[in-house]
Design an enzyme around this catalytic site. Structure first.
Site, PDB file in Angstrom:
ATOM      1  N   GLU A   1     -46.669  -0.829  23.109  1.00 25.29           N
ATOM      2  CA  GLU A   1     -48.030  -0.524  23.581  1.00 25.29           C
ATOM      3  C   GLU A   1     -48.640   0.590  22.733  1.00 25.29           C
ATOM      4  O   GLU A   1     -49.357   1.457  23.237  1.00 25.29           O
ATOM      5  CB  GLU A   1     -48.015  -0.127  25.054  1.00 25.29           C
ATOM      6  CG  GLU A   1     -47.625  -1.272  25.962  1.00 25.29           C
ATOM      7  CD  GLU A   1     -48.810  -1.910  26.660  1.00 25.29           C
ATOM      8  OE1 GLU A   1     -49.773  -1.209  26.986  1.00 25.29           O
ATOM      9  OE2 GLU A   1     -48.770  -3.123  26.869  1.00 25.29           O
TER      10      GLU A   1
ATOM     11  N   GLY B   1     -47.902  -5.475  13.675  1.00 22.80           N
ATOM     12  CA  GLY B   1     -47.429  -4.700  14.831  1.00 22.80           C
ATOM     13  C   GLY B   1     -48.499  -3.683  15.182  1.00 22.80           C
ATOM     14  O   GLY B   1     -49.437  -3.970  15.913  1.00 22.80           O
ATOM     15  N   SER B   2     -48.382  -2.484  14.577  1.00 25.65           N
ATOM     16  CA  SER B   2     -49.428  -1.468  14.769  1.00 25.65           C
ATOM     17  C   SER B   2     -50.761  -1.977  14.232  1.00 25.65           C
ATOM     18  O   SER B   2     -51.821  -1.688  14.786  1.00 25.65           O
ATOM     19  CB  SER B   2     -49.043  -0.190  14.022  1.00 25.65           C
ATOM     20  OG  SER B   2     -47.797   0.285  14.465  1.00 25.65           O
TER      21      SER B   2
HETATM   22  C1  LIG Z   1     -38.891  -4.303  23.567  1.00 26.75           C
HETATM   23  C2  LIG Z   1     -40.253  -4.604  23.046  1.00 26.75           C
HETATM   24  C3  LIG Z   1     -41.165  -5.274  23.847  1.00 26.75           C
HETATM   25  C4  LIG Z   1     -42.433  -5.571  23.357  1.00 26.75           C
HETATM   26  N1  LIG Z   1     -43.295  -6.315  24.126  1.00 26.75           N
HETATM   27  C5  LIG Z   1     -44.428  -6.798  23.549  1.00 26.75           C
HETATM   28  C6  LIG Z   1     -45.237  -7.750  24.243  1.00 26.75           C
HETATM   29  O1  LIG Z   1     -44.958  -8.136  25.393  1.00 26.75           O
HETATM   30  N2  LIG Z   1     -46.318  -8.258  23.620  1.00 26.75           N
HETATM   31  C7  LIG Z   1     -46.667  -7.855  22.339  1.00 26.75           C
HETATM   32  O2  LIG Z   1     -47.663  -8.363  21.823  1.00 26.75           O
HETATM   33  N3  LIG Z   1     -45.933  -6.940  21.664  1.00 26.75           N
HETATM   34  C8  LIG Z   1     -44.821  -6.399  22.241  1.00 26.75           C
HETATM   35  N4  LIG Z   1     -44.043  -5.502  21.550  1.00 26.75           N
HETATM   36  C9  LIG Z   1     -44.448  -5.087  20.197  1.00 26.75           C
HETATM   37  C10 LIG Z   1     -44.806  -3.631  20.073  1.00 26.75           C
HETATM   38  O3  LIG Z   1     -46.065  -3.384  20.644  1.00 26.75           O
HETATM   39  C11 LIG Z   1     -44.726  -3.264  18.569  1.00 26.75           C
HETATM   40  O4  LIG Z   1     -43.360  -3.196  18.241  1.00 26.75           O
HETATM   41  C12 LIG Z   1     -45.419  -1.978  18.238  1.00 26.75           C
HETATM   42  O5  LIG Z   1     -46.803  -2.132  18.352  1.00 26.75           O
HETATM   43  C13 LIG Z   1     -45.102  -1.468  16.824  1.00 26.75           C
HETATM   44  O6  LIG Z   1     -45.252  -2.461  15.888  1.00 26.75           O
HETATM   45  P1  LIG Z   1     -44.079  -2.740  14.815  1.00 26.75           P
HETATM   46  O7  LIG Z   1     -42.815  -2.872  15.582  1.00 26.75           O
HETATM   47  O8  LIG Z   1     -44.463  -3.872  13.959  1.00 26.75           O
HETATM   48  O9  LIG Z   1     -43.991  -1.424  13.964  1.00 26.75           O
HETATM   49  P2  LIG Z   1     -44.855  -1.047  12.668  1.00 26.75           P
HETATM   50  O10 LIG Z   1     -46.294  -1.248  12.955  1.00 26.75           O
HETATM   51  O11 LIG Z   1     -44.276  -1.738  11.482  1.00 26.75           O
HETATM   52  O12 LIG Z   1     -44.583   0.511  12.552  1.00 26.75           O
HETATM   53  C14 LIG Z   1     -43.425   1.054  11.934  1.00 26.75           C
HETATM   54  C15 LIG Z   1     -43.587   2.584  11.876  1.00 26.75           C
HETATM   55  O13 LIG Z   1     -44.729   2.930  11.067  1.00 26.75           O
HETATM   56  C16 LIG Z   1     -45.620   3.732  11.823  1.00 26.75           C
HETATM   57  N5  LIG Z   1     -47.008   3.435  11.438  1.00 26.75           N
HETATM   58  C17 LIG Z   1     -47.608   2.220  11.306  1.00 26.75           C
HETATM   59  N6  LIG Z   1     -48.894   2.379  10.958  1.00 26.75           N
HETATM   60  C18 LIG Z   1     -49.124   3.700  10.872  1.00 26.75           C
HETATM   61  C19 LIG Z   1     -50.266   4.505  10.559  1.00 26.75           C
HETATM   62  N7  LIG Z   1     -51.456   3.960  10.284  1.00 26.75           N
HETATM   63  N8  LIG Z   1     -50.127   5.860  10.576  1.00 26.75           N
HETATM   64  C20 LIG Z   1     -48.943   6.428  10.869  1.00 26.75           C
HETATM   65  N9  LIG Z   1     -47.832   5.725  11.172  1.00 26.75           N
HETATM   66  C21 LIG Z   1     -47.922   4.382  11.166  1.00 26.75           C
HETATM   67  C22 LIG Z   1     -45.354   3.365  13.278  1.00 26.75           C
HETATM   68  O14 LIG Z   1     -45.803   4.372  14.161  1.00 26.75           O
HETATM   69  C23 LIG Z   1     -43.844   3.198  13.254  1.00 26.75           C
HETATM   70  O15 LIG Z   1     -43.235   4.446  13.344  1.00 26.75           O
HETATM   71  C24 LIG Z   1     -42.785  -5.155  22.045  1.00 26.75           C
HETATM   72  C25 LIG Z   1     -41.868  -4.466  21.248  1.00 26.75           C
HETATM   73  C26 LIG Z   1     -40.610  -4.196  21.720  1.00 26.75           C
HETATM   74  C27 LIG Z   1     -39.623  -3.509  20.792  1.00 26.75           C
END
Ligand SMILES: Cc1cc2nc3c(=O)[nH]c(=O)nc-3n(C[C@H](O)[C@H](O)[C@H](O)COP(=O)(O)OP(=O)(O)OC[C@H]3O[C@@H](n4cnc5c(N)ncnc54)[C@H](O)[C@@H]3O)c2cc1C
Length: 406
Positions: free
Chosen positions: A386, A137-138
């Protein structure tokens, strides 16, 4: 590229676009918001109406993207999302895929695939951008979807599972980020266009969400998806040269997913500004009417000061968004991570302002009789997708300290 100088006064053309989109948002989008939120389905009839007036069209996106002040698309998004964010995202989700394609694609690839993403007013289509994965994700560098080159045929074969894809599985054209060389992390990634009807691409689960429920979000499964060489965005020669540079230890700015996010952050911030403004206006109007203790609730400083802070914070978010959009359009580099700054501020402003709006409406704000609870649910995604707020702070922190902050 002409340099217009930053000016927060909109040109006549941009004002015209703003007013035109506002009218559509006021008369078509806002009245349909509650229904499509409850239905949790893609609002095809509304997208079709937007296509009929030319708002959902490649022409409109391209014209506003290239508008000289950089504010054309920004004001359009604010108005549309003022109407309703779930429907708004259903209308502009294709724009994210289009931006991904434009960030890395050749002019020939853009000419072929951008029109296929939008379709025509009589046969509306969508685009999807698929970067995120269950374990990436991130941490975009952990993308596991693999793209393997088949020397014999010149085809690429993609395997993996994408998640959270807006319009995933229902789009006509998918743009997929895959790893060509996993050892190189983000620098070993490339983007591919998956044409309509390609065997091996299917929709996984569709997610039931907290907000923006009219917008379709789903998994996309790639099972031996075979693509001709022409589907690699930018072409193989460019990719090979880039990978060679990276392997030799040289830096390469071409990180497929990151390039897309950089260009789209101000427009995503503008969506959040639209939601925040909608909530502020609704709460302000309510506070002017509702009476308790024999006076309007807005006559209490507690409420008026809250409204003052809400209005101020919406303006801060908008100004930061306009600055970043102007900088992007006029070729300024984001040295202080100004793109991330505007996304961070706008996302957090939307969450805060929509929550205060519920407070100002009291019990009424907590029910579905009024749209502010929906605005609040919709706003929350803007601190998550994003790039989460934490990731924006990471980017800004690195930019302002020059340190490898982790
Ligand atoms: C409704 C919706 C639509 C979306 N649309 C798209 C799309 O069209 N295309 C696409 O590719 N993606 C899409 N996404 C994905 C979205 O970009 C990701 O959900 C987002 O990047 C976060 O990733 P994750 O959910 O895996 O969270 P994680 O990365 O698992 O993060 C979980 C928590 O840990 C924190 N965290 C992680 N790493 C760190 C760090 N190094 N330092 C501090 N904090 C950290 C995060 O900030 C968060 O609070 C969508 C998501 C949703 C919910």
């Amino acid at each position: 590229m002409s340099d217009t100088g930053f000016c927060p006064e909109l040109s006549g053309d941009v004002r015209e676009v703003r007013d035109w989109v506002h009218e559509f948002a006021r008369t078509v989008v806002r009245p349909a918001g509650a229904e499509w939120d409850e239905r949790e389905e893609t609002p095809w009839p509304v997208i079709q109406e937007a296509a009929k007036i030319g708002l959902y069209s490649l022409d409109f996106f391209a014209q506003q993207w290239f508008e000289p002040s950089g504010l054309g698309l920004i004001v359009a998004f604010e108005e549309l999302f003022w109407g309703d964010a779930g429907i708004g995202l259903s209308i502009v989700g294709t724009g994210l895929a289009a931006a991904a394609l434009s960030a890395s694609g050749t002019s020939e690839q853009m000419g072929t695939w951008l029109p296929e993403m939008f379709g025509t007013p009589d046969d509306v289509k969508l685009g999807a951008f698929c970067a995120s994965e269950p374990d990436a994700g991130s941490d975009v560098g952990s993308i596991r979807t693999r793209a393997v080159y088949d020397e014999a045929s010149g085809d690429w074969i993609l395997n993996g599972v994408k998640t959270w894809a807006t319009n995933g599985g229902i789009a006509n054209v998918h743009v997929v980020v895959a790893s060509v060389d996993p050892a190189l992390g983000t620098r070993g990634q490339a983007s591919f266009v998956v044409p309509p009807g390609t065997p091996g691409l299917s929709m996984g689960q569709k997610f039931k969400k907290h907000g923006i429920r009219a917008s379709h979000t789903a998994e996309v499964v790639l099972d031996n998806v075979r693509l001709p060489g022409s589907c690699l965005l930018g072409g193989k020669e460019k990719l090979d040269a880039r990978l060679a540079r990276v392997r030799e230890g040289g830096r390469s700015g071409e990180q497929a997913a990151m390039r897309t996010f950089e260009t789209t952050r101000p427009s995503v911030a503008a969506m959040a500004v639209g939601i925040a403004r909608a909530a502020f206006e609704y709460a302000r109007d309510y506070a002017r009417e509702r009476e308790q203790f024999g006076r309007k609730i807005g006559e209490n400083q507690a409420i008026a000061f809250l409204l003052a802070d809400m209005a101020t914070r919406v303006d801060i978010a908008r100004l930061m968004t306009w600055r970043a959009a102007w900088m992007a359009r006029n070729g300024r580099s984001f040295d202080q991570a100004e793109g991330s700054m505007c996304k961070l501020v706008a996302g957090e402003t939307a969450v805060w302002v929509t929550e205060q709006a519920i407070q100002i409406l009291g019990g009424a704000g907590y029910t579905r009789e009024h749209p502010v609870e929906r605005f609040h649910r919709d706003a929350k995604i803007y601190t998550i997708f994003e790039g989460t707020s934490e990731i924006q702070r990471l980017i800004i922190g690195r930019a302002v300290t020059g340190l490898p902050v982790r």
